[in-house]
Scaffold this active site. Structure first.
Site, PDB file in Angstrom:
ATOM      1  N   ASP A 253     -13.450 -20.119  -0.478  1.00 39.27           N
ATOM      2  CA  ASP A 253     -13.619 -20.035  -1.878  1.00 39.27           C
ATOM      3  C   ASP A 253     -12.881 -19.428  -3.241  1.00 39.27           C
ATOM      4  OD1 ASP A 253     -16.004 -19.576  -0.280  1.00 39.27           O
ATOM      5  OD2 ASP A 253     -15.550 -16.770   0.541  1.00 39.27           O
ATOM      6  N   SER A 292      -6.354 -11.204  -0.536  1.00 30.29           N
ATOM      7  CA  SER A 292      -5.294 -12.363  -1.125  1.00 30.29           C
ATOM      8  C   SER A 292      -5.527 -12.813  -2.569  1.00 30.29           C
ATOM      9  CB  SER A 292      -5.322 -13.378   0.984  1.00 30.29           C
ATOM     10  OG  SER A 292      -5.996 -14.137   0.163  1.00 30.29           O
TER      11      SER A 292
HETATM   12  O1  RIB Z   1     -15.085 -18.250   2.925  1.00 31.22           O
HETATM   13  C1  RIB Z   1     -14.597 -16.819   3.710  1.00 31.22           C
HETATM   14  C2  RIB Z   1     -16.028 -15.952   4.057  1.00 31.22           C
HETATM   15  O2  RIB Z   1     -16.668 -16.144   4.997  1.00 31.22           O
HETATM   16  C3  RIB Z   1     -15.101 -14.938   4.701  1.00 31.22           C
HETATM   17  O3  RIB Z   1     -15.095 -13.815   3.533  1.00 31.22           O
HETATM   18  C4  RIB Z   1     -16.441 -14.626   5.246  1.00 31.22           C
HETATM   19  O4  RIB Z   1     -17.536 -12.668   4.942  1.00 31.22           O
HETATM   20  C5  RIB Z   1     -16.911 -15.282   5.208  1.00 31.22           C
HETATM   21  O5  RIB Z   1     -18.749 -15.537   4.215  1.00 31.22           O
END
Ligand code: RIB
Length: 309
Positions: A253, A292
């Site tokens: 992400d 983080s």
């Molecule tokens: O990609 C990590 C995320 O996957 C976490 O924050 C968790 O909430 C899931 O959505």
């Protein structure tokens, strides 16, 4: 500054740091627990915002004790929450996460109110979405909503980026040709292409297949090996950065949010990928998900220290 619209999930991350995973029927003590904000959509929105992007986040929270904290966290990051809806009678999304000593994680998701992000939500936010430089999507909400957002972006000539996580087996191939950017990890790339992905060479082959199916730019994230690109601009890899990883949760992400920020600011795809590889590497050196993600100043310090070393 260009605006990024993220349509997606938010979760409360319940992170347990384990020495090992318990076996069936076994009770095992774990050394540490942390509660934090997560969810793939929220993580991407927050990472872009921490780097200074102007971000609109479209999501739904429940009417439980987690909702206020989630909205407050988004607002503290400077994210526009005018399309964050509270769903009466629904729980907020939660994600129990287990992080192993080698920094890798296993995640369960309970979507809760995130299931209430519907195609009608796209209609409600249509004017704001039309003014966005980029729409960012993941697969942690109803697939029909993701399809509606892709169709909307295509009809309104708004660039659209899909991070196909978590992987789904039945993603409509016709929607691939409407995507500007597809950013899968290796397992998502394998599932979408139907090809085995076990090396950089096989990842290139799978990415080429998705480009042949109509996706304009495929960027595959390769964990500690960096990322690769296949698309209209050619083919290349961006090498990974060697860091001491303690928790990889949310690293993908971080990559997507950072890429969205730099690309929508006018950097070319390769430059935006280089920033995103460095940003996600920085994120795995700290514990937690959004906790983080460095802000722009901390990221700059990380980059300077790495180039000086
Ligand atoms: O990609 C990590 C995320 O996957 C976490 O924050 C968790 O909430 C899931 O959505």
């Amino acid at each position: 500054m260009s605006r990024i619209a993220v349509i997606g999930s938010n979760m409360v991350d319940l992170i347990t740091y384990v020495d090992r995973m318990p076996n069936a029927g076994e009770t095992l003590e774990a050394p540490r627990f942390a509660l934090g904000c997560g969810g793939k959509g929220a993580n991407q929105a927050v990472s872009a915002a921490r780097l200074g992007a102007d971000v609109l986040f479209i999501t739904c929270v429940g009417d439980d004790l987690f909702a206020d904290g989630t909205v407050a966290n988004l607002e503290a990051c400077g994210i526009d929450t005018c399309y964050v809806r509270r769903i009466s009678g629904a729980s907020s999304g939660v994600a129990p996460i287990f992080v192993q000593p080698d920094s890798h994680n296993s995640i369960l998701i309970i979507k809760g109110a995130n299931n209430s992000i519907r195609p009608s939500t796209i209609d409600e936010a249509a004017d704001a979405l039309r003014q966005s430089a980029l729409i960012v999507l993941q697969l942690e909400i109803a697939l029909e909503t993701v399809y509606a957002a892709i169709d909307f972006a295509s009809e309104n000539a708004v660039p659209v980026l899909l991070n196909p996580a978590p992987a789904v087996a039945d993603f409509d191939p016709a929607r691939l040709s409407k995507l500007d950017f597809l950013i899968p990890n290796e397992s998502e790339l394998a599932l979408l292409s139907g090809l085995e992905v076990s090396s950089v060479e096989t990842a290139f082959a799978a990415a080429r297949l998705l480009v042949e199916r109509g996706c304009r730019h495929v960027i595959a994230t390769l964990g500690e090996n960096g990322a690769l690109y296949v698309g209209q601009d050619g083919e290349w890899t961006v090498p990974g950065q060697r860091v001491r990883a303690v928790d990889t949760t949310g690293a993908g992400d971080a990559f997507v949010g950072c890429f969205a920020k730099f690309w929508s600011d006018g950097h070319d795809i390769r430059q935006a990928m280089q920033e995103a590889v460095a940003y996600s590497a920085c994120s795995v050196t700290a514990y937690g998900t959004q906790s983080s993600y460095p802000d722009a100043a901390a990221f700059q310090t990380f980059c300077h220290e790495r180039s000086a070393a």
